[in-house]
Design a protein around this motif. Structure first.
Motif, short mmCIF file in Angstrom:
data_model
loop_
_atom_site.label_atom_id
_atom_site.label_comp_id
_atom_site.label_asym_id
_atom_site.label_seq_id
_atom_site.Cartn_x
_atom_site.Cartn_y
_atom_site.Cartn_z
N ASN A 152 0.81 -1.21 0.00
CA ASN A 152 0.00 0.00 0.00
C ASN A 152 0.85 1.26 0.00
OD1 ASN A 152 -2.53 -1.32 0.11
ND2 ASN A 152 -2.20 -1.75 2.27
N LEU A 153 2.17 1.08 -0.09
CA LEU A 153 3.07 2.22 -0.08
C LEU A 153 3.85 2.29 -1.39
CD1 LEU A 153 4.56 1.75 3.51
CD2 LEU A 153 2.64 3.22 2.84
N ILE A 154 4.27 3.48 -1.74
CA ILE A 154 5.13 3.69 -2.90
C ILE A 154 6.53 3.98 -2.38
CG2 ILE A 154 5.57 5.11 -4.93
CD1 ILE A 154 3.07 3.44 -5.16
N ALA A 155 7.52 3.29 -2.92
CA ALA A 155 8.89 3.49 -2.47
C ALA A 155 9.78 3.87 -3.65
CB ALA A 155 9.42 2.21 -1.80
N ARG A 156 10.57 4.91 -3.46
CA ARG A 156 11.54 5.32 -4.47
C ARG A 156 12.94 5.06 -3.92
NH1 ARG A 156 12.80 11.30 -7.11
NH2 ARG A 156 14.61 10.61 -8.32
N HIS A 157 13.70 4.24 -4.64
CA HIS A 157 15.06 3.92 -4.21
C HIS A 157 15.95 5.16 -4.36
CE1 HIS A 157 19.23 2.40 -4.89
NE2 HIS A 157 18.91 1.64 -3.86
N ILE A 158 16.74 5.45 -3.32
CA ILE A 158 17.62 6.61 -3.35
C ILE A 158 19.08 6.19 -3.52
CG2 ILE A 158 18.48 8.58 -2.04
CD1 ILE A 158 15.76 8.79 -0.73
N ILE A 159 19.54 5.30 -2.64
CA ILE A 159 20.94 4.88 -2.67
C ILE A 159 21.06 3.60 -1.85
CG2 ILE A 159 21.78 6.04 -0.59
CD1 ILE A 159 24.19 7.03 -2.26
N ASP A 160 22.15 2.86 -2.03
CA ASP A 160 22.41 1.67 -1.21
C ASP A 160 23.41 2.00 -0.13
OD1 ASP A 160 20.73 -0.23 -2.45
OD2 ASP A 160 22.16 -0.42 -4.11
N SER A 161 23.18 1.45 1.05
CA SER A 161 24.06 1.68 2.18
C SER A 161 24.91 0.44 2.43
CB SER A 161 23.23 2.00 3.44
OG SER A 161 24.05 2.12 4.58
N GLN A 162 26.23 0.56 2.23
CA GLN A 162 27.16 -0.55 2.44
C GLN A 162 27.57 -0.61 3.91
OE1 GLN A 162 28.62 -2.96 0.22
NE2 GLN A 162 29.16 -3.75 2.25
N HIS A 288 15.33 16.55 -3.51
CA HIS A 288 16.31 17.32 -2.73
C HIS A 288 17.12 16.38 -1.83
CE1 HIS A 288 17.84 20.99 -0.81
NE2 HIS A 288 17.71 20.36 0.35
N ILE A 289 16.43 15.46 -1.17
CA ILE A 289 17.10 14.49 -0.30
C ILE A 289 18.01 13.58 -1.12
CG2 ILE A 289 16.68 12.43 1.11
CD1 ILE A 289 14.21 13.90 2.24
N ARG A 290 17.52 13.13 -2.27
CA ARG A 290 18.31 12.25 -3.12
C ARG A 290 19.62 12.91 -3.56
NH1 ARG A 290 19.29 10.49 -8.43
NH2 ARG A 290 18.56 12.49 -9.23
N LYS A 291 19.56 14.18 -3.91
CA LYS A 291 20.76 14.89 -4.33
C LYS A 291 21.78 15.00 -3.20
CE LYS A 291 18.68 17.62 -8.05
NZ LYS A 291 18.27 18.98 -8.51
N HIS A 292 21.28 15.17 -1.99
CA HIS A 292 22.18 15.24 -0.83
C HIS A 292 22.85 13.89 -0.59
CE1 HIS A 292 21.87 19.21 1.29
NE2 HIS A 292 20.91 19.35 0.39
N TYR A 293 22.09 12.81 -0.71
CA TYR A 293 22.68 11.48 -0.56
C TYR A 293 23.75 11.24 -1.63
CZ TYR A 293 19.69 9.26 3.00
OH TYR A 293 19.07 8.89 4.17
N LEU A 294 23.40 11.56 -2.88
CA LEU A 294 24.32 11.29 -3.97
C LEU A 294 25.58 12.15 -3.89
CD1 LEU A 294 21.83 10.94 -6.98
CD2 LEU A 294 22.95 9.13 -5.68
#
Length: 300
Positions: A152-162, A288-294
């Motif tokens: 019931n949720l939509i998820a957008r992948h941002i980055i992988d955490s090693q 905005h959050i994705r750009k900060h992660y990347l």
């Protein structure tokens, strides 16, 4: 009782002066439009329109009804426009939840910056590792790490955490550095209690796929910051996300014990309730959050 959508359709018929034109605008057939106007007349018990082959003429009752129907049509249009305007504006309030590690290291700054870029917006950001119920708890957006199973949720992948295994130079000097994952059974392994595979199950890459080494230690915590401090103090080895200790690696305060051999990697996702099109402010905040992660992707 007359239906609201029939009143709106009636107002359109008066304004366009044509059943066929109204049918075209609403993607209906002429017969459907005719039946709905006939239904409206039957519900009210009066004739609203006089139909000839050349034109439509309003009856006295039709003229009176048109004034009210026009107001209904206008109010409906204004309400829809208001919703569209709300969806496409970056104002109002958002409630979000983020993991403690990402919140401390990255998201507090990123989200605060987003608020400063959009003065009409306020954001309440909770830092917690537990999975929250977006709908039940009223969250607009959640940043999650790991497995996502709610359809019931939509998820957008941002980055992988090693993940990494690390220790302070003082610990290595006193106890030696393990050369193989299997040697961890002879070391004090500080355990992070909040992880899906278990605090004592450390995952490694093998020739035939990933495998688990069972470890043990004298200290366990559900707070990653506390685990980092214990490792910095030289009290044992820690199994943590690389972003938590990346700066410590650069400073030489912690040592990466098994570079490129740790198998655990978890996705970081932006999650929001299922909707055909999320509001613009949610879409912009996620980007905005994705750009900060990347921008600091090497930390992950």
């Amino acid at each position: 009782m007359a239906k609201t959508d029939d009143l709106i359709l009636f107002a359109q018929v008066v304004e366009y002066g044509s059943f066929s034109k109204v049918a075209e605008v609403n993607s209906l057939t002429n017969s459907v439009v005719s039946k709905r106007i006939a239904r409206l007349e039957a519900d009210l018990g009066v004739q609203l329109l006089y139909r000839t082959t050349r034109k439509l003429t309003l009856s006295e009752a039709g003229k009176v009804l048109y004034q009210g129907a026009k107001s209904v049509k206008q109010a409906s249009a204004e309400a829809i426009d208001a919703v569209y305007g709300y969806a496409e504006s970056v104002t109002g309030h958002l409630k979000m939840s983020v993991p403690t590690i990402s919140g401390d290291l990255l998201l507090a700054n990123a989200v605060a910056e987003f608020c400063s870029l959009h003065p009409g917006l306020t954001i309440d950001m909770s830092l917690k590792n537990s999975f929250v119920d977006l709908v039940e708890d009223g969250y607009d957006l959640v940043i999650r790490t790991g497995y996502l199973g709610d359809s019931n949720l939509i998820a957008r992948h941002i980055i992988d955490s090693q993940w990494v295994i690390c220790a302070a130079p003082s610990y290595i000097k006193k106890h030696g550095k393990p050369l193989q994952p299997e040697e961890l059974i002879n070391h004090n392994c500080l355990q992070y209690a909040y992880q899906t595979t278990g605090a004592s199950e450390w995952e490694f890459k093998g020739d035939n796929g990933n495998y688990i080494v069972k470890v043990a230690g004298n200290f366990s915590t559900n707070n990653a910051g506390a685990l980092r401090k214990a490792a910095l103090g030289g009290f044992g080895l820690a199994y943590v996300p690389r972003c938590l200790v990346y700066q410590d690696f650069l400073n030489g305060d912690l040592v990466d014990i098994f570079p490129d051999r740790v198998g655990k990697k978890l996705g970081i996702y932006a999650v929001y309730p299922f909707t055909r099109q999320p509001p613009l402010k949610i879409r912009l905040l996620i980007e905005h959050i994705r750009k900060h992660y990347l921008a600091i992707g090497q930390c992950f």
